[in-house]
Design an enzyme around this catalytic site. Structure first.
Site, PDB file in Angstrom:
ATOM      1  N   HIS A  14     -47.169   3.626  18.553  1.00 19.28           N
ATOM      2  CA  HIS A  14     -48.343   3.853  17.695  1.00 19.28           C
ATOM      3  C   HIS A  14     -47.860   4.410  16.361  1.00 19.28           C
ATOM      4  CE1 HIS A  14     -52.119   5.775  16.375  1.00 19.28           C
ATOM      5  NE2 HIS A  14     -52.749   5.039  17.262  1.00 19.28           N
ATOM      6  N   ASP A  54     -45.140  10.543  24.028  1.00 14.78           N
ATOM      7  CA  ASP A  54     -46.548  10.399  23.647  1.00 14.78           C
ATOM      8  C   ASP A  54     -47.316  10.018  24.907  1.00 14.78           C
ATOM      9  OD1 ASP A  54     -49.033   9.510  22.859  1.00 14.78           O
ATOM     10  OD2 ASP A  54     -48.304   8.038  21.416  1.00 14.78           O
ATOM     11  N   GLN A 106     -52.075   7.773  26.445  1.00 14.19           N
ATOM     12  CA  GLN A 106     -52.639   6.783  27.361  1.00 14.19           C
ATOM     13  C   GLN A 106     -52.263   7.052  28.813  1.00 14.19           C
ATOM     14  OE1 GLN A 106     -54.853   4.792  26.317  1.00 14.19           O
ATOM     15  NE2 GLN A 106     -54.504   4.950  24.112  1.00 14.19           N
ATOM     16  N   LYS A 149     -59.165  11.218  24.605  1.00 12.99           N
ATOM     17  CA  LYS A 149     -58.862  10.104  25.503  1.00 12.99           C
ATOM     18  C   LYS A 149     -58.909  10.539  26.968  1.00 12.99           C
ATOM     19  CE  LYS A 149     -55.852   8.025  21.995  1.00 12.99           C
ATOM     20  NZ  LYS A 149     -56.699   6.935  21.518  1.00 12.99           N
ATOM     21  N   CYS A 159     -53.219   0.241  15.353  1.00  8.68           N
ATOM     22  CA  CYS A 159     -52.271   1.197  14.772  1.00  8.68           C
ATOM     23  C   CYS A 159     -50.862   0.954  15.311  1.00  8.68           C
ATOM     24  CB  CYS A 159     -52.702   2.639  15.043  1.00  8.68           C
ATOM     25  SG  CYS A 159     -54.253   3.089  14.254  1.00  8.68           S
TER      26      CYS A 159
END
Length: 400
Positions: free
Chosen positions: A124, A197, A200, A223, A358
């Site tokens: 991202h 990261d 998700q 999220k 993104c």
């Protein structure tokens, strides 16, 4: 981390989505929301916790000596403990930030050894641009044929000149899961640290930061069915980083000649913190834990399999990403721009994401300007998949 089918065996894949959907006011009516990877809808429990923190219970934290301020301080720090426990961390190892983007910026700018960072082709923008702005030298790890980060290639690329490796736990475009433990071993072998990261991953995969072996783990609250404007930076090395932003609360003593700083994580929470948002995020964690991350994961695995199988039968569709993608399915349709797909689906009450997500370098790698992306959450069900497939048939008829 590959999807562990053996571990999921015996876990129910049939959540009571009708009952669950009733707990999400944003899903009222005949609306098929398939954009959870962008932001999750909020359960009533999170809304109630946020409203109460903003109204009935509201006061500042860490400052007032009156009872309500003390109570709110206890609630705020209890939220920190609850969220830390959710990822297998200790409370002094997590700092509240505005989101994963701010967390990555904090590490990129504050790290005392700015040098070379190894990113991957699927990252991202928030895991690319901060490193560039902070002056790091960026190297790029390629992907495997099915769209996963190629750790064999990473092993060959890494050198003692690398101070950092920064990879997505799950790709926001392809749903590709990462074997974090192996990535950590490769990074540490050359003396580099690993930042993950987890935006998700945290809503859909069990996460234990100690078991993963990474050095930094970041994720956003919105999220994870929580509020916007809050995220988490985890590290057991926070005390080695200098403050990134200055102001109230993050200090020990201030004079015009010199300032000394509070220990981590307080030194990273300058100003009045995101009190309401932290309490809302803790409520989101409690909600997810009550259902069970394994159950959510198994549920999404089933939906991904159903959707990929249905899309694979359409000659006009190109699927991207691995078969074991986690909660996310990206695709394109021959001769139709994803924005047109998204617009026509919206007319049928189906909400997907269409664009570069993104992740412009990844789009260039895939050879497309954009993709259409369907992403699942705890409230998604077979009706959503059926509505998407029916809507795509309409797109084919219009553009056929």
């Amino acid at each position: 981390m590959p999807i562990d089918s053996a571990r999921l065996r015996g876990v129910s894949t049939s959540l009571d989505t009708n009952g669950i959907r009733g707990q999400f006011p944003g899903l009222a009516g005949d609306w098929h929301y398939l954009d959870t990877a962008a932001t999750a809808q909020k359960p009533q429990a999170v809304i109630d916790a946020t409203v109460n923190a903003m109204g009935r219970d509201y006061a500042t934290v860490h400052r007032g000596v009156y009872a309500r301020s003390a109570d709110m301080t206890l609630a705020y720090e209890a939220a920190r403990r609850r969220i830390a426990g959710f990822i297998g961390a200790r409370e002094n190892e997590i700092a509240f930030v505005r989101g994963a983007t701010e967390a990555i910026n904090l590490v990129a700018y504050s790290h005392p050894k700015k040098g070379r960072v190894l990113l991957s082709m699927l990252e991202h923008h928030s895991n690319i641009v901060p490193w560039q702005l902070a002056g790091w030298q960026v190297d790029v790890c390629p992907l495997t044929a099915d769209g996963c980060i190629d750790l064999d290639a990473a092993e060959k690329l890494l050198t003692p000149e690398h101070n950092m490796v920064a990879f997505a736990h799950v790709s926001n475009v392809l749903g590709s899961p990462l074997d974090v433990a192996r990535a950590a071993e490769l990074a540490h072998r050359v003396g580099a640290e690993l930042l993950i990261d987890g935006c998700q991953a945290v809503p859909r995969l069990p996460v234990d930061v100690a078991a993963l072996g990474c050095d930094y783990y970041v994720f956003s609250g919105h999220k994870l069915y929580g509020p916007t404007g809050i995220g988490v930076l985890w590290s057991d090395k926070l005390d080695t980083l200098p403050p990134w932003q200055g102001g109230g609360s993050m200090i020990d003593r201030v004079t015009f000649a010199k300032t000394t700083y509070a220990p981590a994580p307080t030194r990273f929470e300058a100003g009045t913190p995101a009190i309401i948002e932290a309490i809302g995020l803790a409520a989101a964690v409690e909600y997810v834990e009550a259902i069970g991350v394994d159950a959510i994961h198994a549920h999404e695995v089933g939906l991904v399999g159903t959707l990929r199988e249905a899309l694979a039968r359409k000659n006009s569709i190109t699927l991207f990403g691995p078969e074991n993608s986690a909660g996310i399915v990206s695709f394109s349709m021959a001769g139709v721009h994803p924005h047109d797909i998204g617009t026509i689906l919206d007319e049928s009450g189906v909400a997907i994401r269409a664009g570069h997500h993104c992740a412009q370098p990844l789009m260039e790698h895939l050879g497309v300007p954009a993709t259409a992306r369907a992403s699942f959450g705890v409230y998604s069900n077979d009706d959503d998949v059926a509505a998407l497939i029916e809507g795509l048939s309409r797109v084919e008829r219009i553009f056929g």
